[in-house]
Design an enzyme around this catalytic site. Structure first.
Site, PDB file in Angstrom:
ATOM      1  N   ASP A   1      43.074  37.547  34.453  1.00 16.01           N
ATOM      2  CA  ASP A   1      42.290  38.622  35.097  1.00 16.01           C
ATOM      3  C   ASP A   1      43.166  39.371  36.082  1.00 16.01           C
ATOM      4  O   ASP A   1      43.030  40.574  36.268  1.00 16.01           O
ATOM      5  CB  ASP A   1      41.145  38.088  35.981  1.00 16.01           C
ATOM      6  CG  ASP A   1      40.211  37.164  35.286  1.00 16.01           C
ATOM      7  OD1 ASP A   1      40.099  37.259  34.063  1.00 16.01           O
ATOM      8  OD2 ASP A   1      39.577  36.339  35.989  1.00 16.01           O
TER       9      ASP A   1
ATOM     10  N   HIS B   1      40.736  34.166  37.023  1.00 14.39           N
ATOM     11  CA  HIS B   1      41.517  33.538  35.948  1.00 14.39           C
ATOM     12  C   HIS B   1      42.913  34.152  36.011  1.00 14.39           C
ATOM     13  O   HIS B   1      43.050  35.340  36.350  1.00 14.39           O
ATOM     14  CB  HIS B   1      40.990  33.887  34.563  1.00 14.39           C
ATOM     15  CG  HIS B   1      39.604  33.438  34.234  1.00 14.39           C
ATOM     16  ND1 HIS B   1      38.495  34.160  34.539  1.00 14.39           N
ATOM     17  CD2 HIS B   1      39.159  32.355  33.558  1.00 14.39           C
ATOM     18  CE1 HIS B   1      37.422  33.540  34.081  1.00 14.39           C
ATOM     19  NE2 HIS B   1      37.786  32.438  33.484  1.00 14.39           N
TER      20      HIS B   1
HETATM   21  C1  XUL Z   1      31.845  31.635  30.893  1.00 11.04           C
HETATM   22  C2  XUL Z   1      32.062  31.336  32.322  1.00 11.04           C
HETATM   23  C3  XUL Z   1      33.464  31.476  32.802  1.00 11.04           C
HETATM   24  C4  XUL Z   1      33.885  30.432  33.780  1.00 11.04           C
HETATM   25  C5  XUL Z   1      35.331  30.477  34.190  1.00 11.04           C
HETATM   26  O1  XUL Z   1      30.533  31.514  30.485  1.00 11.04           O
HETATM   27  O2  XUL Z   1      31.151  31.028  33.033  1.00 11.04           O
HETATM   28  O3  XUL Z   1      33.587  32.743  33.361  1.00 11.04           O
HETATM   29  O4  XUL Z   1      33.126  30.522  34.952  1.00 11.04           O
HETATM   30  O5  XUL Z   1      36.197  30.380  33.123  1.00 11.04           O
END
Ligand code: XUL
Ligand code: CO
Length: 441
Positions: free
Chosen positions: A108, A105
């Site tokens: 992150d 992300h």
């Molecule tokens: C949350 C989840 C996230 C997504 C990406 O449950 O799975 O980490 O994969 O935003």
């Protein structure tokens, strides 16, 4: 803090395939990346990715207690230096595991900007770092995404927020993350609508929120074409948590949404095991349905705990479950742009650097075993032959004519009446099939 990354894990050589007799726990016993299975190497089939957020950003807290991991890169004064130190450790883990991909992300990887201009600057600075590391190591980006759920501005949703200015901020964040994903050669772009849902219907206008969400995704798809990003957009279904209800509830709901907002050409799904369970489905159910609907994209590999009702995101180790999932993935032709992202976190007490290695190594081997089992089952037609036999009647002339729309209800009914049809039930053979699967593990 900027000590060479190898110091975090110790001076380890990359983990290698050593065969099933190996005794070193940090070896692959089944994952032999160059071994050809059903026409492709294991590496090509499995397309493993390590995720940034659980492995390098999560401090080991839970609702009742704080940090347990005490990661050196999380304690410093300069956020950009900390982000760079984190990138060193992350790429060292990718090297040690010898995995081909990673995922992240925006927040992150880069310090979160106080506004969108600062956000763009920070993401660009980390892209400079990633670009070099990608070049040096050959590790690639499976997908990037934007975190539209942690900051307090998103507490009532991002695209579905009652305030269009929050929608606009989210658009800004996605543009930055999508363009960064393209710059880094990412294969897909993921959207998980963590807060695109509601806490209570008392303050919610669902029709408005769905229209906002549809428009948002259409704008992302338009922008993807505008900048020439080739990969698909992937929606990640989840029924709840953090919100009471999320609009991307499961694969079936997402399909209906994509059809309604005319997004099927650009969007597929990223299916996660623990999300499937929360929706009341099995993992293989979601994969089979996504294949049936033509929207299978990628997998977030992890597992829930049958005794807990939340998203525990544990490392997947259940070879039986994974075998059935791989059976459906392989049957559908395998991954194209997608792969297996370890959206999984080590437990709060797993505080040693080696725990991160053991988690990935165990799960990689579990997936490799599952792949081998599934490929053998498909080769022997363990499930495909009984399934085909079960529906064989539909392959006959009359079955095909019905499906092709060449018969009306009255014509079918007249024939059934005239021929005095008296079809006899047949066994579903469930226990026989369960035994066949058990004997394939
Ligand atoms: C949350 C989840 C996230 C997504 C990406 O449950 O799975 O980490 O994969 O935003
Ligand atoms: Co996920």
């Amino acid at each position: 803090m900027n000590a060479p990354a190898t110091r975090f894990f110790g001076a380890l050589e990359p983990i290698r395939f050593q065969g099933t007799d190996a005794t070193d726990p940090l070896s692959y016993r089944w994952y032999d990346k160059n071994r050809v299975v059903a026409g492709r190497t294991m590496a090509e089939h499995l397309r493993f990715a390590v995720c940034y957020w659980h492995s390098f950003c999560w401090p080991g807290g839970d609702p009742f207690g704080g940090e347990t991991f005490l990661r050196p890169w999380m304690h410093g004064v300069d956020p950009m230096e900390m982000a760079k130190a984190k990138a060193d450790v992350a790429f060292d883990l990718f090297r040690l595991l010898d995995v081909p991909f990673f995922t992240f992300h925006d927040v992150d990887a880069a310090p979160e900007g106080a506004n969108l201009a600062e956000q763009a600057k920070n993401v660009a600075a980390i892209c400079d770092v990633f670009e070099k590391k990608i070049e040096e190591t050959g590790v690639k980006l499976l997908w990037g995404t934007a975190n539209l759920f942690s900051h307090r501005r998103y507490m009532a949703g991002a695209a579905t927020n009652p305030d269009p200015e929050v929608f606009a901020y989210a658009a800004g964040q996605v543009r930055i993350a999508l363009e960064a994903t393209k710059r880094l050669g990412g294969a897909n772009y993921v959207l998980w609508g963590g807060r695109e849902g509601y806490e209570t219907l008392l303050n919610t206008d669902m029709k408005r929120e769905l229209d906002q969400f549809g428009r948002f995704l259409a704008m992302v798809a338009e922008h993807k074409h505008k900048i020439g990003f080739d990969g698909p957009l992937l929606i990640e279904p989840k029924p709840r948590e953090p919100t009471k209800h999320q609009y991307d509830f499961d694969v079936a709901t997402v399909y209906g949404f994509l059809e309604r907002y005319d997004l099927l050409a650009d969007v597929k799904v990223n299916i996660e095991q623990n999300h499937a369970l929360l929706a009341g489905h099995s993992f293989e159910h979601e994969v089979m349905l996504a294949n049936a609907l033509g929207i299978f994209g990628s997998i977030d590999i992890n597992r829930g705990d049958a005794l807990l009702g939340w998203d525990t995101d544990q490392f997947a180790m259940d070879v039986g479950e994974l075998t059935l999932v791989f059976h459906e993935i392989l049957k559908g032709g395998g991954f194209t742009t997608g792969g297996m992202n370890f959206d999984a976190k080590i437990r709060r007490q797993s505080i040693d650097p080696a725990d991160l290695l053991h988690a990935h190594v165990g799960s990689i081997d579990a997936c490799a075993r599952a792949l081998l089992n599934a490929a053998a089952m498909l080769e022997k037609r363990t499930l495909t032959a009984p399934r085909e036999a079960r529906y064989a009647g539909w392959d006959g002339a009359e079955g095909q004519a019905i499906l092709a729309g060449k018969r009306s209800l009255a014509e079918v009914a007249d024939r059934a009446t005239a021929e005095g049809l008296d079809p006899q039930p047949r066994s579903g053979r469930q226990e026989f099939l369960e035994g066949e699967v058990m004997r394939s593990l």
